[in-house]
Design an enzyme around this catalytic site. Structure first.
Site, mmCIF file in Angstrom:
data_model
loop_
_atom_site.group_PDB
_atom_site.id
_atom_site.type_symbol
_atom_site.label_atom_id
_atom_site.label_comp_id
_atom_site.label_asym_id
_atom_site.label_seq_id
_atom_site.Cartn_x
_atom_site.Cartn_y
_atom_site.Cartn_z
ATOM 1 C CG LEU A 139 -1.699 1.251 1.605
ATOM 2 C CD1 LEU A 139 -2.970 0.860 2.359
ATOM 3 C CD2 LEU A 139 -0.884 2.218 2.468
ATOM 4 C CG ASN A 140 2.065 3.746 -2.947
ATOM 5 O OD1 ASN A 140 1.608 2.735 -3.468
ATOM 6 N ND2 ASN A 140 2.374 4.818 -3.666
ATOM 7 C CG ASP A 141 0.959 8.071 -2.850
ATOM 8 O OD1 ASP A 141 1.867 7.576 -2.183
ATOM 9 O OD2 ASP A 141 1.163 8.794 -3.840
ATOM 10 C CB SER A 190 -1.680 9.309 -6.406
ATOM 11 O OG SER A 190 -1.027 8.344 -5.621
ATOM 12 C CG ASP A 230 0.678 12.473 -7.640
ATOM 13 O OD1 ASP A 230 0.456 11.343 -8.108
ATOM 14 O OD2 ASP A 230 1.775 12.814 -7.158
#
Length: 487
Positions: A41-43, A103, A162
Site C-alpha cells: 500500500l502507498n498513497d 494517485s 497526482d
C-alpha cells in the site's frame, strides 16, 4: 496480451485469498489503521464523503511488497474509524493506465462520484508517459473509465501526476504535481466548468518561485484548500538536501500558506513547513468531512528504497495509512489532531495525577501494552529533559534547554538507534497513539507530529518516565484501544 479489468481483479482477489492466513499470522498487523489485505500500500487516494459514507482509496500492488503496476484499493466507513473492504475500484487494464492507476482524488457532482487519477504508461522504448484520467460512479462501488482528460503540456516531463480536484467560486480546479523540462518541481493549476474539459491555467508554486530557490526536482501529491482564512497548499518536494533537523527523510511532505489569486494564477505564500517530523509520513490528502471539518490522512511510509526490509514482508504485506487527523489553522500554523471519533476505540481508562518524574524511572501500574492511547499533560516542568520510553527501542524526549523534541527508534536493517527532531519552545502535552508496529505522537495539541513505523519486540512493555536535573509533574491518562480492522 493485456488483461481485462475483470481478469486483473480476479488475480488480485485470488492473491488476497491465497495469502490470507500468512498475512493474518503477522503479529505486527495493526488494529485500527488501514492496511493492504496483501502486498504493498502507498498513497491515499480519492478521500471523499459520498452518500453518507467516507470512501478511502489507496495505491495498491496486490502481487508484491514492492512498487509495480498499481490498482486502487477501496475501503468504506461511516465514522472514519470502522473501515470495511469494498470492491477493487480501478485496475490497470487500459492503454492509458496499463502500468499503473497512479494517485488522484475524487469529488461529488450531481450525485455522481468523479474520480481523477494518473495513468502511468511505459512505451515500447521504455519511456514514461502519463495521462490524467477520469472514471465515474453512480454508487461509489462500480466505476466506468472515461479515459484521459489531460495530456502533458509543452515544457514538462512525463513526471506530471497526482490530480487533486476541488470547487471554488462555481468552477472546478485541479492542482497537479509536475516536473519542468529544466528539472524543477512545480504545482500547476487547471480549470473546468464540467469536470471533463480542462484548460491549463499556469504554474501556481514551485522550485525557484516566490523565495523557494532550487526547491526540488519534482513536487508530488499537491492538495490546495482554504482553512481559517488562509490558502494552504500541501505538497511533497523531492530532491531537498537535509538542513539541520529539516528534510531528513528521502522525500519531504509539507505545506506553504498564503493567498491564491485564481485570476492571475499566483500564490503569495510563506516558507515551506514540514507536516510531520517522524520517519514515515508522505503523500497526505485531505477532504471536507460531513460536518465541515478539514480531515487529513497520509501514507505511513516514505518511498525508501530499502523499505522492503520491514519485517512485515515476511508475511507478504507492507505499509499502512495514518489515522485521520482534523486540521486547524491557528497562530499562523497548521495543527493536526486525531479525529474525535477515534475516542470510540477507548476502553479500560486509567488516570494518574501529580506524577513526579525524577531521574529514577517511574513506571505506572497498567500503563503498558502494544496498542494504546496515552495522554500526558505537563503540570510543571522543572528539569532539563523529560523522556518517555514506550518499550523496546522507541522513545520520546524533550530538552527544555535546547528546546528540541526527539523521537528515537531501532533501525530496521541493522543494530542501533536512529532519531528525528524538531524545535519546540515549550512542552505542554503529549498524545501518543501506539498500534503494534506504528506510533503517532501529537505534541501540544497538534503543534508538531511524529509518525513512524516501529518494530520492537511484541511484549506488553511498561511505559517508563524519567527526567534529568530536576522534576517534571505530569497528569497521565491511558486507554487500551479496540481492534476494528479485521482484514
Amino acid at each position: 496480451m493485456r488483461q481485462s479489468a475483470n481478469e486483473l481483479k480476479k488475480r488480485a482477489l485470488k492473491k488476497v485469498v491465497d495469502r490470507k492466513e500468512i498475512v493474518a499470522r503477522d503479529p505486527y498487523r495493526l488494529h485500527f489503521h488501514i492496511m493492504p489485505p496483501v502486498g504493498l500500500l502507498n498513497d491515499p487516494n480519492g478521500f471523499v464523503f459520498y452518500k453518507g459514507q467516507y470512501h478511502m482509496f489507496y495505491q495498491w500492488n496486490p502481487f508484491q511488497t514492492e512498487h509495480g503496476a498499481k490498482f486502487w484499493g477501496h475501503v468504506i466507513s461511516e465514522d472514519l474509524v470502522h473501515w470495511k473492504e469494498a470492491q477493487i475500484a480501478l485496475a490497470p487494464d487500459q492503454w492509458y493506465d496499463k502500468n499503473g492507476c497512479y494517485s488522484g482524488s475524487a469529488v461529488v457532482f450531481r450525485e455522481t462520484l468523479y474520480v481523477f487519477y494518473t495513468g502511468n504508461v511505459k512505451n515500447e522504448q521504455g519511456d514514461r508517459e502519463s495521462y490524467q484520467c477520469l472514471a465515474v460512479s453512480k454508487d461509489g462501488i462500480h466505476f466506468e473509465k472515461r479515459g484521459p482528460v489531460i495530456h502533458v503540456p509543452t515544457g514538462y516531463t512525463a513526471h506530471f501526476r497526482d490530480p487533486k480536484v476541488f470547487e471554488k467560486n462555481g468552477r472546478w480546479y485541479m492542482v497537479l504535481g509536475a516536473q519542468t523540462e529544466g528539472m524543477q518541481g512545480e504545482v500547476v493549476l487547471y480549470m473546468s466548468t464540467d469536470l471533463e474539459n480542462w484548460s491549463f491555467q499556469g504554474t501556481l508554486a514551485g522550485s525557484g518561485r516566490h523565495g523557494l530557490v532550487d526547491f526540488g526536482y519534482m513536487w508530488e501529491c499537491p492538495d490546495l484548500f482554504e482553512l481559517g482564512g488562509k490558502d494552504i497548499l500541501l505538497a511533497c518536494p523531492q530532491g531537498l538536501p537535509p538542513e539541520g533537523f529539516q528534510f531528513n527523510n528521502t522525500f519531504q511532505s509539507g505545506y506553504i500558506s498564503g493567498k491564491v489569486d485564481y485570476e492571475t494564477v499566483s500564490f503569495q505564500h510563506d516558507a515551506f513547513v514540514e507536516l510531520d517530523r517522524g520517519f514515515d509520513f508522505y503523500a497526505p490528502q485531505t477532504t471536507l468531512g460531513a460536518s465541515g471539518r478539514r480531515i487529513l490522512v497520509g501514507w505511513m511510509g516514505n518511498a525508501e528504497e530499502e523499505g522492503t526490509i520491514q519485517p512485515t514482508v515476511q508475511h507478504e504485506w507492507i505499509h499502512a495509512l495514518t489515522v485521520p487527523r482534523e486540521l486547524e489553522w491557528k497562530d499562523s500554523k497548521l495543527l493536526q489532531r486525531p479525529i474525535a471519533e477515534l475516542q470510540l476505540l477507548r476502553e479500560d481508562e486509567i488516570q494518574y495525577s501529580d506524577v513526579a518524574v525524577r531521574e529514577k524511572a517511574v513506571m505506572l501500574p497498567r500503563v503498558n501494552s502494544q496498542v494504546f492511547e496515552l495522554v500526558i499533560e505537563v503540570e510543571d516542568f522543572d528539569a532539563t529533559v523529560l523522556s518517555v520510553e514506550l518499550g523496546g527501542k522507541t522513545s520520546f524526549h524533550y530538552n527544555a534547554n535546547t528546546k528540541v523534541c526527539t523521537l528515537k527508534r531501532g533501525k530496521f536493517s541493522s543494530e542501533g538507534i536512529e532519531s528525528r527532531h524538531c524545535v519546540l519552545e515549550n512542552l505542554d502535552s503529549i498524545q501518543i497513539l501506539k498500534d503494534t508496529s506504528s506510533v503517532e505522537i501529537f505534541i501540544n495539541n497538534g503543534e508538531e507530529v511524529f509518525t513512524s513505523r516501529v518494530f520492537d519486540k511484541l511484549e506488553a512493555d511498561q511505559v517508563r518516565f524519567t527526567s534529568e536535573d530536576g522534576c517534571v509533574m505530569l497528569h497521565v491518562r491511558k486507554w487500551n484501544l479496540k481492534r476494528v480492522i479485521d482484514y
